[in-house]
Design a protein around this motif. Structure first.
Motif, PDB file in Angstrom:
ATOM      1  N   ASP A   1      20.332 -37.975   9.203  1.00 31.29           N
ATOM      2  CA  ASP A   1      20.606 -39.379   9.548  1.00 31.29           C
ATOM      3  C   ASP A   1      19.397 -40.258   9.216  1.00 31.29           C
ATOM      4  OD1 ASP A   1      23.112 -38.732  10.449  1.00 31.29           O
ATOM      5  OD2 ASP A   1      22.555 -38.654  12.571  1.00 31.29           O
ATOM      6  N   SER A   2      18.204 -39.719   9.485  1.00 34.93           N
ATOM      7  CA  SER A   2      16.975 -40.471   9.171  1.00 34.93           C
ATOM      8  C   SER A   2      16.862 -40.718   7.671  1.00 34.93           C
ATOM      9  CB  SER A   2      15.740 -39.707   9.669  1.00 34.93           C
ATOM     10  OG  SER A   2      15.772 -39.547  11.065  1.00 34.93           O
ATOM     11  N   LEU A   3      17.237 -39.690   6.882  1.00 37.67           N
ATOM     12  CA  LEU A   3      17.211 -39.859   5.421  1.00 37.67           C
ATOM     13  C   LEU A   3      18.220 -40.908   4.974  1.00 37.67           C
ATOM     14  CD1 LEU A   3      16.808 -36.296   3.838  1.00 37.67           C
ATOM     15  CD2 LEU A   3      15.317 -38.256   3.518  1.00 37.67           C
ATOM     16  N   ASP A   4      19.407 -40.880   5.594  1.00 39.95           N
ATOM     17  CA  ASP A   4      20.428 -41.881   5.253  1.00 39.95           C
ATOM     18  C   ASP A   4      19.926 -43.281   5.581  1.00 39.95           C
ATOM     19  OD1 ASP A   4      22.091 -39.873   4.405  1.00 39.95           O
ATOM     20  OD2 ASP A   4      23.204 -39.729   6.300  1.00 39.95           O
ATOM     21  N   LYS A   5      19.258 -43.392   6.748  1.00 40.96           N
ATOM     22  CA  LYS A   5      18.709 -44.690   7.133  1.00 40.96           C
ATOM     23  C   LYS A   5      17.609 -45.118   6.165  1.00 40.96           C
ATOM     24  CE  LYS A   5      19.675 -44.244  12.094  1.00 40.96           C
ATOM     25  NZ  LYS A   5      19.087 -44.001  13.429  1.00 40.96           N
ATOM     26  N   LEU A   6      16.810 -44.132   5.728  1.00 40.03           N
ATOM     27  CA  LEU A   6      15.755 -44.434   4.759  1.00 40.03           C
ATOM     28  C   LEU A   6      16.358 -44.928   3.453  1.00 40.03           C
ATOM     29  CD1 LEU A   6      12.753 -44.387   3.980  1.00 40.03           C
ATOM     30  CD2 LEU A   6      13.071 -42.019   3.237  1.00 40.03           C
ATOM     31  N   SER A   7      17.490 -44.332   3.060  1.00 41.36           N
ATOM     32  CA  SER A   7      18.171 -44.770   1.845  1.00 41.36           C
ATOM     33  C   SER A   7      18.624 -46.222   1.988  1.00 41.36           C
ATOM     34  CB  SER A   7      19.381 -43.868   1.573  1.00 41.36           C
ATOM     35  OG  SER A   7      20.038 -44.273   0.408  1.00 41.36           O
ATOM     36  N   ASP A   8      19.166 -46.547   3.191  1.00 45.64           N
ATOM     37  CA  ASP A   8      19.571 -47.937   3.455  1.00 45.64           C
ATOM     38  C   ASP A   8      18.338 -48.842   3.469  1.00 45.64           C
ATOM     39  OD1 ASP A   8      22.173 -47.085   3.680  1.00 45.64           O
ATOM     40  OD2 ASP A   8      22.117 -46.918   5.875  1.00 45.64           O
ATOM     41  N   LYS A   9      17.251 -48.309   4.053  1.00 43.06           N
ATOM     42  CA  LYS A   9      16.012 -49.082   4.113  1.00 43.06           C
ATOM     43  C   LYS A   9      15.478 -49.351   2.708  1.00 43.06           C
ATOM     44  CE  LYS A   9      11.261 -48.881   5.878  1.00 43.06           C
ATOM     45  NZ  LYS A   9      10.235 -48.030   6.528  1.00 43.06           N
ATOM     46  N   ASN A  10      15.592 -48.333   1.836  1.00 36.37           N
ATOM     47  CA  ASN A  10      15.133 -48.518   0.459  1.00 36.37           C
ATOM     48  C   ASN A  10      15.926 -49.612  -0.247  1.00 36.37           C
ATOM     49  OD1 ASN A  10      13.120 -46.642   0.620  1.00 36.37           O
ATOM     50  ND2 ASN A  10      14.279 -44.982  -0.322  1.00 36.37           N
ATOM     51  N   ALA A  11      17.236 -49.656   0.030  1.00 36.26           N
ATOM     52  CA  ALA A  11      18.067 -50.709  -0.554  1.00 36.26           C
ATOM     53  C   ALA A  11      17.583 -52.076  -0.063  1.00 36.26           C
ATOM     54  CB  ALA A  11      19.532 -50.493  -0.171  1.00 36.26           C
ATOM     55  N   LEU A  12      17.266 -52.133   1.242  1.00 33.91           N
ATOM     56  CA  LEU A  12      16.738 -53.376   1.811  1.00 33.91           C
ATOM     57  C   LEU A  12      15.383 -53.707   1.202  1.00 33.91           C
ATOM     58  CD1 LEU A  12      17.085 -55.612   3.950  1.00 33.91           C
ATOM     59  CD2 LEU A  12      15.947 -54.102   5.593  1.00 33.91           C
ATOM     60  N   MET A  13      14.554 -52.668   1.024  1.00 35.72           N
ATOM     61  CA  MET A  13      13.237 -52.868   0.427  1.00 35.72           C
ATOM     62  C   MET A  13      13.349 -53.402  -0.999  1.00 35.72           C
ATOM     63  SD  MET A  13      10.539 -52.221   2.285  1.00 35.72           S
ATOM     64  CE  MET A  13      11.280 -52.892   3.769  1.00 35.72           C
TER      65      MET A  13
ATOM     66  N   PHE B   1      17.911 -24.780  -3.085  1.00 32.16           N
ATOM     67  CA  PHE B   1      17.752 -25.103  -4.502  1.00 32.16           C
ATOM     68  C   PHE B   1      16.935 -26.389  -4.676  1.00 32.16           C
ATOM     69  CE2 PHE B   1      19.169 -26.896  -8.556  1.00 32.16           C
ATOM     70  CZ  PHE B   1      18.843 -25.840  -9.371  1.00 32.16           C
ATOM     71  N   VAL B   2      17.127 -27.332  -3.727  1.00 29.18           N
ATOM     72  CA  VAL B   2      16.345 -28.572  -3.781  1.00 29.18           C
ATOM     73  C   VAL B   2      14.861 -28.264  -3.719  1.00 29.18           C
ATOM     74  CG1 VAL B   2      15.828 -30.715  -2.559  1.00 29.18           C
ATOM     75  CG2 VAL B   2      18.186 -29.941  -2.767  1.00 29.18           C
ATOM     76  N   CYS B   3      14.518 -27.291  -2.873  1.00 27.26           N
ATOM     77  CA  CYS B   3      13.107 -26.895  -2.734  1.00 27.26           C
ATOM     78  C   CYS B   3      12.576 -26.315  -4.038  1.00 27.26           C
ATOM     79  CB  CYS B   3      12.979 -25.882  -1.607  1.00 27.26           C
ATOM     80  SG  CYS B   3      11.284 -25.433  -1.247  1.00 27.26           S
TER      81      CYS B   3
ATOM     82  N   GLY C   1       5.083 -34.967   7.704  1.00 26.19           N
ATOM     83  CA  GLY C   1       6.212 -35.828   8.047  1.00 26.19           C
ATOM     84  C   GLY C   1       7.177 -36.118   6.911  1.00 26.19           C
ATOM     85  N   LEU C   2       7.363 -35.171   5.985  1.00 31.04           N
ATOM     86  CA  LEU C   2       8.296 -35.374   4.871  1.00 31.04           C
ATOM     87  C   LEU C   2       9.729 -35.139   5.347  1.00 31.04           C
ATOM     88  CD1 LEU C   2       6.262 -33.488   2.131  1.00 31.04           C
ATOM     89  CD2 LEU C   2       6.618 -35.951   2.269  1.00 31.04           C
ATOM     90  N   LEU C   3      10.533 -36.200   5.343  1.00 28.98           N
ATOM     91  CA  LEU C   3      11.886 -36.104   5.890  1.00 28.98           C
ATOM     92  C   LEU C   3      12.765 -35.127   5.112  1.00 28.98           C
ATOM     93  CD1 LEU C   3      12.687 -39.851   6.731  1.00 28.98           C
ATOM     94  CD2 LEU C   3      12.081 -38.023   8.314  1.00 28.98           C
ATOM     95  N   ASP C   4      12.670 -35.165   3.774  1.00 31.09           N
ATOM     96  CA  ASP C   4      13.517 -34.288   2.977  1.00 31.09           C
ATOM     97  C   ASP C   4      13.186 -32.818   3.230  1.00 31.09           C
ATOM     98  OD1 ASP C   4      11.046 -34.738   1.790  1.00 31.09           O
ATOM     99  OD2 ASP C   4      11.776 -34.309  -0.226  1.00 31.09           O
ATOM    100  N   LYS C   5      11.892 -32.523   3.503  1.00 26.25           N
ATOM    101  CA  LYS C   5      11.517 -31.147   3.821  1.00 26.25           C
ATOM    102  C   LYS C   5      12.062 -30.734   5.187  1.00 26.25           C
ATOM    103  CE  LYS C   5       9.150 -30.146   0.149  1.00 26.25           C
ATOM    104  NZ  LYS C   5       9.672 -29.137  -0.797  1.00 26.25           N
ATOM    105  N   TYR C   6      12.037 -31.658   6.142  1.00 27.08           N
ATOM    106  CA  TYR C   6      12.607 -31.350   7.459  1.00 27.08           C
ATOM    107  C   TYR C   6      14.074 -30.934   7.335  1.00 27.08           C
ATOM    108  CZ  TYR C   6       8.860 -32.865  10.638  1.00 27.08           C
ATOM    109  OH  TYR C   6       7.701 -32.957  11.362  1.00 27.08           O
ATOM    110  N   THR C   7      14.840 -31.695   6.573  1.00 25.95           N
ATOM    111  CA  THR C   7      16.273 -31.388   6.446  1.00 25.95           C
ATOM    112  C   THR C   7      16.475 -30.030   5.790  1.00 25.95           C
ATOM    113  OG1 THR C   7      16.366 -32.621   4.354  1.00 25.95           O
ATOM    114  CG2 THR C   7      16.978 -33.807   6.339  1.00 25.95           C
ATOM    115  N   ASP C   8      15.692 -29.744   4.756  1.00 28.29           N
ATOM    116  CA  ASP C   8      15.858 -28.475   4.055  1.00 28.29           C
ATOM    117  C   ASP C   8      15.449 -27.286   4.935  1.00 28.29           C
ATOM    118  OD1 ASP C   8      16.520 -27.375   1.302  1.00 28.29           O
ATOM    119  OD2 ASP C   8      14.589 -26.425   1.674  1.00 28.29           O
TER     120      ASP C   8
END
Length: 582
Positions: free
Chosen positions: A435-447, A2-4, A398-405
């Protein structure tokens, strides 16, 4: 799955196309220039805003004919700079089909070569930035995108502030694509700085938009809304209704992305009504697309169907030259209530994609979503085939969200086929990218924190620069006051000496001119503030001041000369009386 679907139900035109569009009166003026102008450069440059107008009104036939006419005229004239602009114009008429995209790239490369041969530095930078942004926006090749941006030489003093601003505006697309918000922020601020130097409201609004989108990507709704509102205020100040409608559309889309669906629907409806009132084809079409999307997402298929039946928005993709968009859009539409019709259109879309290709992000969305669809209708082998195509393409982007889906769907589909070994491998990859997406979310918070620090540092730097400028101005004001006092004292002192009458006249005239011009200088900033920069009120206020000051200057000048002359006679008389007799 559905995300797609959320990401690919309807195709969106380039929002930046709202830039540099003329109103109808300007369009007539541009047509006149194109038809009658003898200077080939001016003639060809008049095409660019006309192209924007026709593109926004989905009139690609006229746009293409203008591009070809411009190229033919430039080639006939033999003017290299005219040819550069003619080839650059090809970018504006860009449409979805792959052959048009490749022609556009070839024409832009020609423009770069001609600009280099002719030493046209600004045009070379514009072409390089356009190509860099193209490879970033469509994720064709991020390395190539960076290569084009790095080829642009901004150290040359010939590069104008406007071109520098546009360059940074486009380069922001690269940092968005590689998910580097900190450098994206720095680039956008540079773009804004040069836009303000160029005093271009259009370029300033572009920079506001980039900053708003950047914060939106970081899910910082407060700062994103702040920059959107700044852009909206600028459009309101200019009185451009299409600009106001467009930024409202973007605000609605942001609320959609943030999950504020009710708010988004409310704004979309307003945008549609306002766009219909002024015949704004572009924003109306975009808002209708998104409103259908939200209705479908909310399960309100009847509302979505009613909108499409009334406005035929899905057919607009075909009119815009995108067969892939047309078939894919109808397939997604029927997905909710008629799987047979949906399959018919998906098959057509896949056939077009296999034969003509397209931008990777669109193809990934197509193969990813239809892969899940074929599993649902009982064809897991076809599903695996499509998902593998999506996976191969995504390795380039290299789209992470597409990889997960994709890996999530591969896991489910392999389980349906009973291939648990491959299902387990796909699940492992899914967890890795999750996990990479979760880390990216943490990275975005840091950003967000780093950008806040950067913003604070820039604020302090700007305040320090403003204080330095204020000190410099205060020194100059002090010098002016001292100079004025010296003139006044000199004017009084001459009465004690034998000086010609014309010297008295000149000195008094200059002294009072100095005084009154100083008063106008002090009032100038306040006048601009009172009139909000509008030229007509500023002119009227200055005329009124001149009407008061000119006769006042003549009266005071006359009185001062009379006083000094009288004073001079008195001094002479006193000297005569006190002169010793022999």
């Amino acid at each position: 799955m559905f995300v797609c679907l959320i990401g690919c139900l309807f195709f969106h035109a380039d929002i930046s196309a709202q830039n540099m569009r003329p109103d109808l009166r300007e369009l007539d003026s541009l047509k006149n220039i194109f038809q009658n102008e003898k200077d080939p450069v001016k003639k060809v440059r008049a095409i660019y805003p006309m192209l924007r107008h026709h593109r926004l009104n989905i009139d690609f036939v006229t746009a293409d004919s203008l591009v070809k006419a411009g190229i033919a005229f430039a080639e006939k004239s033999g003017d290299k700079l005219a040819l550069v602009y003619a080839y650059m114009n090809y970018y504006t008429s860009f449409r979805v089909p792959e052959n048009i995209r490749l022609e556009m790239l070839a024409m832009t490369e020609k423009a770069i070569q001609l600009a280099q041969q002719g030493g046209y530095k600004n045009e070379e930078v514009l072409c390089l930035a356009n190509l860099g942004a193209h490879y970033s926006n469509f994720r064709y090749d991020l390395n190539k995108s960076l290569e084009y941006f790095n080829k642009a030489d901004l150290n040359d003093d010939a590069i104008t502030d406007s071109v520098r601003s546009i360059y940074y505006y486009f380069r922001g697309a690269y940092y968005m694509a590689i998910q580097d918000p900190l450098n994206g922020y720095r680039t956008a601020i540079n773009g804004l700085k040069y836009a303000e130097k160029a005093k271009s409201p259009e370029l300033i609004r572009r920079s506001y938009r980039v900053l708003a989108v950047l914060y939106s990507r970081l899910n910082d709704q407060e700062n994103a809304s702040k920059w959107y509102e700044k852009e909206k205020e600028s459009w309101e100040k200019s009185g451009d209704k299409k600009g106001i409608i467009n930024v409202n559309y973007i605000i609605a889309r942001s609320h959609r992305d943030w999950g504020n669906n009710d708010k988004a629907i409310e704004i979309y409806k307003t945008v549609i009504a306002e766009a219909e009132a002024i015949n704004d084809v572009f924003n109306k079409r975009m808002a209708l697309n998104d409103l259908c999307f939200l209705y479908v997402k909310s399960g309100k298929v009847a509302e979505a169907k009613a909108i499409n039946d009334k406005y035929k928005i899905l057919d607009e993709n075909l009119r815009a030259g995108s067969r892939l968009g047309y078939y894919f859009g109808w397939g997604n539409f029927y997905y909710w209530f008629n799987k047979d019709s949906s399959k018919y259109y998906y098959d057509k879309a896949i056939a077009v994609a296999d034969s003509t290709g397209g931008d990777p992000s669109t193809l990934i969305s197509l193969f990813d979503f239809t892969g899940g669809f074929y599993r649902e209708i009982g064809d897991p082998k076809k599903s695996i085939e499509l998902l593998e195509k999506a996976l191969a393409l995504n390795k380039e982007t290299g789209l992470l969200d597409k990889y997960t889906d994709i890996y999530d769907q591969l896991d489910t589909t392999y389980q349906v086929l009973g291939d648990y070994k491959k299902a387990y491998a796909a699940r492992a990859q899914f967890k890795f990218y999750q996990d990479s997406l979760d880390k990216l979310s943490d990275k975005n918070a840091l950003m967000r924190a780093e950008i806040a620090t950067e913003e604070e540092n820039l604020k302090k730097q700007k305040e320090a620069e403003q204080r330095a400028v204020a000190r410099k101005h205060n020194i100059q004001y002090t010098a002016i006051v001292i100079g004025g006092l010296i003139l006044m004292v000199a004017m009084l002192m001459i009465s004690f000496f034998h000086t010609p009458k014309w010297v008295v006249r000149v000195l008094t005239f200059v002294s009072f001119i100095f005084l009154f011009e100083f008063l106008i200088l002090v009032l100038d900033t306040k006048i601009h503030h009172w009139a909000h920069g509008a030229p007509l009120p500023i002119l009227l206020i200055k005329i009124l001041i001149a009407c008061l000051l000119v006769p006042l200057h003549h009266w005071i000048d006359h009185k001062a000369q009379h006083f000094l002359h009288t004073r001079k006679i008195q001094v002479k008389a006193v000297r005569k009386e006190t002169k010793p007799t022999v």
